[in-house]
Design a protein around this motif. Sequence first.
Motif, short mmCIF file in Angstrom:
data_model
loop_
_atom_site.label_atom_id
_atom_site.label_comp_id
_atom_site.label_asym_id
_atom_site.label_seq_id
_atom_site.Cartn_x
_atom_site.Cartn_y
_atom_site.Cartn_z
N ARG A 165 -16.95 13.25 32.98
CA ARG A 165 -15.59 12.72 33.10
C ARG A 165 -15.25 11.81 31.92
O ARG A 165 -14.15 11.87 31.39
CB ARG A 165 -15.43 11.92 34.40
N THR A 166 -16.19 10.98 31.51
CA THR A 166 -15.94 10.07 30.38
C THR A 166 -15.72 10.87 29.10
O THR A 166 -14.81 10.58 28.32
CB THR A 166 -17.13 9.10 30.21
N ARG A 167 -16.53 11.90 28.88
CA ARG A 167 -16.39 12.75 27.70
C ARG A 167 -15.04 13.44 27.70
O ARG A 167 -14.36 13.52 26.67
CB ARG A 167 -17.52 13.77 27.65
N LEU A 168 -14.59 13.93 28.87
CA LEU A 168 -13.29 14.58 28.97
C LEU A 168 -12.17 13.60 28.63
O LEU A 168 -11.26 13.92 27.87
CB LEU A 168 -13.09 15.16 30.37
N LEU A 169 -12.23 12.40 29.18
CA LEU A 169 -11.20 11.41 28.90
C LEU A 169 -11.16 11.01 27.43
O LEU A 169 -10.09 10.73 26.88
CB LEU A 169 -11.39 10.17 29.78
N GLU A 170 -12.31 10.99 26.78
CA GLU A 170 -12.37 10.59 25.37
C GLU A 170 -11.99 11.72 24.42
O GLU A 170 -11.39 11.47 23.38
CB GLU A 170 -13.76 10.07 25.03
N THR A 171 -12.34 12.95 24.74
CA THR A 171 -12.15 14.04 23.79
C THR A 171 -11.08 15.04 24.20
O THR A 171 -10.69 15.88 23.37
CB THR A 171 -13.47 14.82 23.59
N GLY A 172 -10.59 14.99 25.43
CA GLY A 172 -9.59 15.95 25.88
C GLY A 172 -8.27 15.79 25.14
O GLY A 172 -7.88 14.69 24.76
N ARG A 173 -7.58 16.90 24.92
CA ARG A 173 -6.28 16.88 24.26
C ARG A 173 -5.25 16.28 25.20
O ARG A 173 -5.26 16.56 26.39
CB ARG A 173 -5.88 18.28 23.86
N VAL A 225 -7.06 17.06 28.59
CA VAL A 225 -7.31 18.46 28.92
C VAL A 225 -8.42 19.00 28.01
O VAL A 225 -8.33 18.93 26.79
CB VAL A 225 -6.03 19.31 28.76
N ALA A 226 -9.44 19.55 28.63
CA ALA A 226 -10.55 20.15 27.90
C ALA A 226 -10.20 21.59 27.52
O ALA A 226 -9.25 22.18 28.02
CB ALA A 226 -11.81 20.13 28.76
#
Length: 195
Positions: free
Chosen positions: A29-37, A174-175
Amino acid sequence: MIPDFWKKPAFAAVVVLQLAALGWTIYDRTRLLETGRPLYLQCEPIDPRSLLSGDYVTLNYSVSRLTGAQLLALMDAPAPLTVEERVYIAFEKKPGARFHTPIALGRNLEELRGRSELILRAWVASASFQNPAGAIAPDDSLSLRFGAEQYFTPQHEGAAIEREMANAYVELAVARDGDSALRKLFVNDKEVRFY
């Protein structure tokens, strides 16, 4: 009966596996929030207006409910969808626009990649089709859920947010696979913060 010498290692292994699963979930979840468009969607009030439950607000988006006419415009091969079916929506943000708008909807993520790099995964929450076995009609409707419909609010601020839901919008992360998480909630152009 399990011998005593197996009980302690087995218990330790279970605890380690549970901690690893929890750690992976938090990391993911943290990775998605940091890297998601970023994807910006306008919120809409929910009818009936019982949005607040505890210290979170239930969000409804401008793309949460689609008419048959919208489905006909968004789908290359319009066919009725079923409840709990997974679909994908491709978005674009037109120059000068505040929010992203849907440009295509389909069942296959890879087929939509040619239309947009910003694709959101959704599930059919409810569907009303006049002819479930045939073509979509303009009066048909479809409700979608994205997994980002609840926002935990600062304590005692949910009622104020509820009153201003028509002036609210969100930024989703968004991933590439369409997974999303709610990154920010804005009310009257101000970000709702916990501090």
